[in-house]
Design a protein around this motif. Structure first.
Motif, mmCIF file in Angstrom:
data_model
loop_
_atom_site.group_PDB
_atom_site.id
_atom_site.type_symbol
_atom_site.label_atom_id
_atom_site.label_comp_id
_atom_site.label_asym_id
_atom_site.label_seq_id
_atom_site.Cartn_x
_atom_site.Cartn_y
_atom_site.Cartn_z
ATOM 1 N N THR A 174 0.851 -1.193 0.000
ATOM 2 C CA THR A 174 0.000 0.000 0.000
ATOM 3 C C THR A 174 0.881 1.235 0.000
ATOM 4 O O THR A 174 1.155 1.829 1.050
ATOM 5 N N PRO A 175 1.349 1.657 -1.165
ATOM 6 C CA PRO A 175 2.294 2.772 -1.238
ATOM 7 C C PRO A 175 1.727 4.110 -0.789
ATOM 8 O O PRO A 175 2.490 5.039 -0.524
ATOM 9 N N ASN A 176 0.410 4.222 -0.685
ATOM 10 C CA ASN A 176 -0.202 5.477 -0.254
ATOM 11 C C ASN A 176 -0.536 5.488 1.236
ATOM 12 O O ASN A 176 -1.296 6.342 1.694
ATOM 13 N N SER A 177 0.028 4.552 1.985
ATOM 14 C CA SER A 177 -0.196 4.507 3.429
ATOM 15 C C SER A 177 0.847 5.362 4.148
ATOM 16 O O SER A 177 2.032 5.018 4.184
ATOM 17 N N ALA A 178 0.418 6.482 4.694
ATOM 18 C CA ALA A 178 1.329 7.351 5.442
ATOM 19 C C ALA A 178 1.901 6.610 6.646
ATOM 20 O O ALA A 178 3.076 6.773 6.992
ATOM 21 N N GLU A 179 1.088 5.775 7.260
ATOM 22 C CA GLU A 179 1.514 5.028 8.439
ATOM 23 C C GLU A 179 2.652 4.075 8.107
ATOM 24 O O GLU A 179 3.619 3.940 8.867
ATOM 25 N N ALA A 180 2.550 3.409 6.951
ATOM 26 C CA ALA A 180 3.596 2.475 6.541
ATOM 27 C C ALA A 180 4.904 3.212 6.257
ATOM 28 O O ALA A 180 5.985 2.765 6.643
ATOM 29 N N HIS A 181 4.813 4.351 5.590
ATOM 30 C CA HIS A 181 6.019 5.114 5.279
ATOM 31 C C HIS A 181 6.668 5.658 6.556
ATOM 32 O O HIS A 181 7.898 5.646 6.695
ATOM 33 N N TYR A 182 5.845 6.124 7.489
ATOM 34 C CA TYR A 182 6.386 6.626 8.753
ATOM 35 C C TYR A 182 7.089 5.500 9.507
ATOM 36 O O TYR A 182 8.200 5.681 10.035
ATOM 37 N N PRO A 218 -0.693 15.466 5.708
ATOM 38 C CA PRO A 218 -0.074 16.652 6.316
ATOM 39 C C PRO A 218 -0.350 16.804 7.810
ATOM 40 O O PRO A 218 0.355 17.534 8.493
ATOM 41 N N ASN A 219 -1.364 16.120 8.322
ATOM 42 C CA ASN A 219 -1.693 16.209 9.741
ATOM 43 C C ASN A 219 -1.062 15.086 10.566
ATOM 44 O O ASN A 219 -1.403 14.923 11.747
ATOM 45 N N TYR A 220 -0.162 14.323 9.962
ATOM 46 C CA TYR A 220 0.501 13.225 10.663
ATOM 47 C C TYR A 220 1.631 13.828 11.504
ATOM 48 O O TYR A 220 2.766 13.967 11.067
ATOM 49 N N LEU A 221 1.307 14.197 12.736
ATOM 50 C CA LEU A 221 2.231 14.960 13.557
ATOM 51 C C LEU A 221 3.458 14.156 13.972
ATOM 52 O O LEU A 221 4.550 14.715 14.124
ATOM 53 N N GLU A 222 3.294 12.855 14.171
ATOM 54 C CA GLU A 222 4.446 12.038 14.536
ATOM 55 C C GLU A 222 5.483 12.045 13.424
ATOM 56 O O GLU A 222 6.696 12.103 13.684
ATOM 57 N N ALA A 223 5.013 12.000 12.173
ATOM 58 C CA ALA A 223 5.943 12.043 11.047
ATOM 59 C C ALA A 223 6.616 13.409 10.960
ATOM 60 O O ALA A 223 7.821 13.510 10.686
ATOM 61 N N ARG A 224 5.853 14.473 11.193
ATOM 62 C CA ARG A 224 6.453 15.810 11.194
ATOM 63 C C ARG A 224 7.486 15.931 12.327
ATOM 64 O O ARG A 224 8.547 16.532 12.139
ATOM 65 N N PHE A 225 7.175 15.365 13.481
ATOM 66 C CA PHE A 225 8.126 15.434 14.589
ATOM 67 C C PHE A 225 9.378 14.635 14.251
ATOM 68 O O PHE A 225 10.496 15.012 14.624
#
Length: 287
Positions: free
Chosen positions: A49-57, A94-101
Motif C-alpha cells: 500500500t504505497p499510499n499509506s502514510a503510516e507504513a512510510h512513517y 499533512p496532519n501526521y504529527l508524529e511524522a512531522r516530529f
C-alpha cells in the motif's frame, strides 16, 4: 453485479487486513529491538500500500533505528532513506504529527551534508504548532536544545503550561525536560504528579515518575508503585515500552539493594528487547 461488488469489497478488506498486520508486526519488531526485521516488514507494507502514510512513517523509523547501529557510510545512506520516508508520510497526510516530529528530529540532529537544517526543523515545528500547540512547543524546544539554547528550550514548555494549565501533557512534557536536561528531579516529580492529579488515566507520567526515581535514586517507593501501574498497561505507538518499564523497575530494586528482584526485572527487560544495552550491562552488575 452484487456478487462482483461483494468480491471486490472482500478482497479490499483482506488487503487492508494484511497491510495492518504488517504494520503491527513492524512495530513489534522495533519494540523488541529488531531493526532488520522491522525494515523488512515495513518495506513489504509500503510495497502493498504505497499510499499509506503510516507504513512510510514506520519504515522511516525502522531505517532511523538501524542507522543508529550502523557504521558511518551505512548510517549516511539510511539517514537519507529515513528523511525520504518521513517526508513521504507527511506528503500523504499533512496532519501526521508524529511524522512531522520525526522530521524535526532529523533536521535538527543530522549534519548539513546529510540533509540537516535548523531552518527546516523550525518549519516543521511551526506546522506542528498550528495543529497541536503543545506538541509544537515540544518540537520548538527540541530544536533549541540542539542549538544549545536551554533558556529558549525551557521557555517553550513554560509557555505550554501557561497556555494550557489543565493539560496533563503540558506538565508531563515539562517534567521530562526538568529530569532529563536540568536534572532537577524534585521539580520533575512535582510536574508528573500534577499531570496525574489532572488526569490519572494519562499513562506517561506513571512511567516517567518511575524512570526519574530509577535515574535519581530518590522517591524509590513511589517509583516502584508507578512502574507497576504502567506494567499493567499496554502502550500505544510512541509510548514508553514495557521493556523500558522493567528496566527502570530493576534500577529501583538495585538501588534498594534488592538484587534478586533487580536481576529478574533486567532479565525480563532483555527478554522483551534483547538489544537493550542498558539492561544487559545492569544484569552483569547484579549477577
Amino acid at each position: 453485479m452484487r456478487m462482483l461488488t461483494a468480491l471486490v469489497a472482500a478482497l479490499t478488506a483482506v488487503s487492508l487486513s494484511a497491510q495492518t498486520s504488517l504494520i503491527d508486526q513492524g512495530r513489534a519488531a522495533l519494540v523488541r529491538g529488531d531493526a532488520d526485521a522491522a525494515v523488512e516488514l515495513y518495506e513489504k507494507a509500503v510495497a502493498q500500500t504505497p499510499n499509506s502514510a503510516e507504513a512510510h512513517y514506520g519504515l522511516g523509523g525502522a531505517y532511523g533505528t538501524k542507522a543508529q547501529r550502523s557504521g558511518m557510510f551505512s548510517a549516511a545512506m539510511l539517514a537519507g532513506k529515513t528523511k525520504a520516508e518521513f517526508e513521504k508520510a507527511v506528503s500523504l497526510n499533512p496532519n501526521y504529527l508524529e511524522a512531522r516530529f520525526g522530521l524535526v528530529e532529523f533536521y535538527a540532529i543530522a549534519p548539513g551534508f546529510m540533509g540537516g537544517s535548523f531552518d527546516k526543523a523550525f518549519e516543521q515545528a511551526q506546522e506542528i504548532k498550528k495543529r497541536d500547540p503543545l506538541m509544537g512547543h515540544r518540537a520548538y524546544s527540541f530544536v533549541y536544545s540542539q542549538q544549545k539554547k536551554p533558556e529558549l528550550a525551557k521557555k517553550e514548555y513554560l509557555d505550554g503550561i501557561r497556555e494550557q494549565p489543565n493539560a496533563p501533557k503540558a506538565h508531563s512534557f515539562y517534567g521530562q525536560y526538568l529530569a532529563n536536561t536540568e536534572k532537577n528531579y524534585k521539580a520533575a516529580f512535582e510536574e508528573f504528579e500534577t499531570a496525574l492529579k489532572i488526569d490519572p488515566s494519562y499513562m506517561a507520567p506513571w512511567y516517567h515518575i518511575g524512570r526519574t526515581a530509577g535515574t535519581s535514586g530518590t522517591n524509590l517507593a513511589r517509583g516502584e508503585e508507578t512502574l507497576k501501574k504502567y506494567l499493567a498497561y499496554t502502550p500505544k505507538e510512541n509510548e514508553p515500552t514495557i521493556a523500558g518499564a522493567h528496566y527502570w523497575l530493576g534500577a529501583i530494586y538495585e538501588k534498594q539493594g534488592r538484587l534478586g528482584d533487580a536481576k529478574q526485572s533486567y532479565q525480563t527487560a532483555l527478554k522483551l528487547n534483547p538489544s537493550l544495552k542498558q539492561a544487559s550491562e545492569a544484569l552483569k552488575r547484579v549477577s
